[in-house]
Design a protein around this motif. Sequence first.
Motif, short mmCIF file in Angstrom:
data_model
loop_
_atom_site.label_atom_id
_atom_site.label_comp_id
_atom_site.label_asym_id
_atom_site.label_seq_id
_atom_site.Cartn_x
_atom_site.Cartn_y
_atom_site.Cartn_z
N GLU A 46 0.73 -0.72 0.22
CA GLU A 46 -0.30 -0.25 0.17
C GLU A 46 0.74 1.99 0.25
O GLU A 46 2.01 0.77 0.36
N GLY A 47 1.03 2.17 -0.62
CA GLY A 47 0.80 3.14 -0.34
C GLY A 47 0.53 4.49 -1.51
O GLY A 47 0.13 3.91 -2.19
N GLY A 48 1.18 5.36 -1.45
CA GLY A 48 0.94 6.94 -3.06
C GLY A 48 1.78 6.19 -4.13
O GLY A 48 2.28 5.03 -4.07
N ILE A 49 1.51 6.92 -5.29
CA ILE A 49 2.23 6.53 -6.26
C ILE A 49 3.94 6.58 -6.49
O ILE A 49 4.49 5.95 -6.79
N GLU A 51 5.60 6.47 -3.83
CA GLU A 51 6.16 4.85 -3.36
C GLU A 51 6.44 3.05 -4.69
O GLU A 51 6.49 2.78 -4.55
N GLN A 52 4.73 3.26 -4.67
CA GLN A 52 4.16 2.47 -5.42
C GLN A 52 5.43 2.08 -7.22
O GLN A 52 5.99 0.88 -7.33
N THR A 53 5.27 3.42 -7.47
CA THR A 53 6.63 3.55 -8.43
C THR A 53 7.45 3.07 -8.58
O THR A 53 8.39 2.41 -9.35
N ASP A 58 11.36 -0.74 -9.09
CA ASP A 58 12.58 -1.51 -8.82
C ASP A 58 12.48 -3.51 -8.88
O ASP A 58 13.14 -3.83 -8.99
N ASN A 59 11.04 -3.72 -8.94
CA ASN A 59 10.87 -5.06 -9.54
C ASN A 59 11.74 -5.83 -10.73
O ASN A 59 11.54 -6.37 -11.12
N CYS A 60 11.10 -5.04 -11.75
CA CYS A 60 12.04 -4.59 -13.43
C CYS A 60 13.00 -4.88 -13.23
O CYS A 60 14.36 -5.77 -13.66
N VAL A 61 14.27 -3.93 -12.42
CA VAL A 61 15.50 -3.62 -12.32
C VAL A 61 15.62 -4.84 -12.28
O VAL A 61 16.86 -5.64 -12.37
N ALA A 62 15.03 -5.67 -10.79
CA ALA A 62 15.48 -6.71 -10.05
C ALA A 62 15.92 -7.92 -11.14
O ALA A 62 16.96 -8.73 -11.34
N LYS A 117 -2.07 1.02 -7.73
CA LYS A 117 -2.22 2.66 -8.70
C LYS A 117 -0.85 2.25 -10.11
O LYS A 117 -1.16 3.17 -11.53
N VAL A 118 -0.37 1.10 -10.07
CA VAL A 118 0.45 1.31 -11.54
C VAL A 118 1.54 -0.25 -12.23
O VAL A 118 1.40 -0.77 -10.94
N GLU A 119 1.66 -0.41 -13.38
CA GLU A 119 2.05 -1.25 -13.35
C GLU A 119 2.95 -1.05 -14.74
O GLU A 119 2.65 -0.24 -15.18
#
Length: 128
Positions: A46-49, A51-53, A58-62, A117-119
């Motif tokens: 949970e969080g704002g845009i 933090e979620q972005t 970070d998931n993509c970079v990992a 909020k984002v993908e």
Amino acid sequence: MTIRRFGAEGGTGTGGQHLPFARAVEAGGWLRVSGQTPMRDGEVVEGGIVEQTTIALDNCVAIMREAGYELEHVTHVSVILTDARYFQSFNKVFAQYFGAHPPARICMVADLVVDCKVEVDVTCYKGD
């Protein structure tokens, strides 16, 4: 041509659901990273845009690094936001990651199947 699949066994989504797709697929110097949301351990953070972005990127970079790619190898990014008002805040975070190596990009507004909020997905290229 060899095709390598990263995470082909599938991951875990919200509620422990098995995800029937690879985290990324590499072929001919190209890497396609599946859409990443702000999830950790199968649950949306949970969080704002902002933090979620950050978490989604970070998931993509990992995943990219697991496959041997870095940010300078990113050629295209697809972004889905659930609200157009997130656009400016998203761009600020995006620029922190890609400022020195800006990729091509599309950004759209749509509902997501995950309550966030984002993908983001990325396409990378690394020649021989």
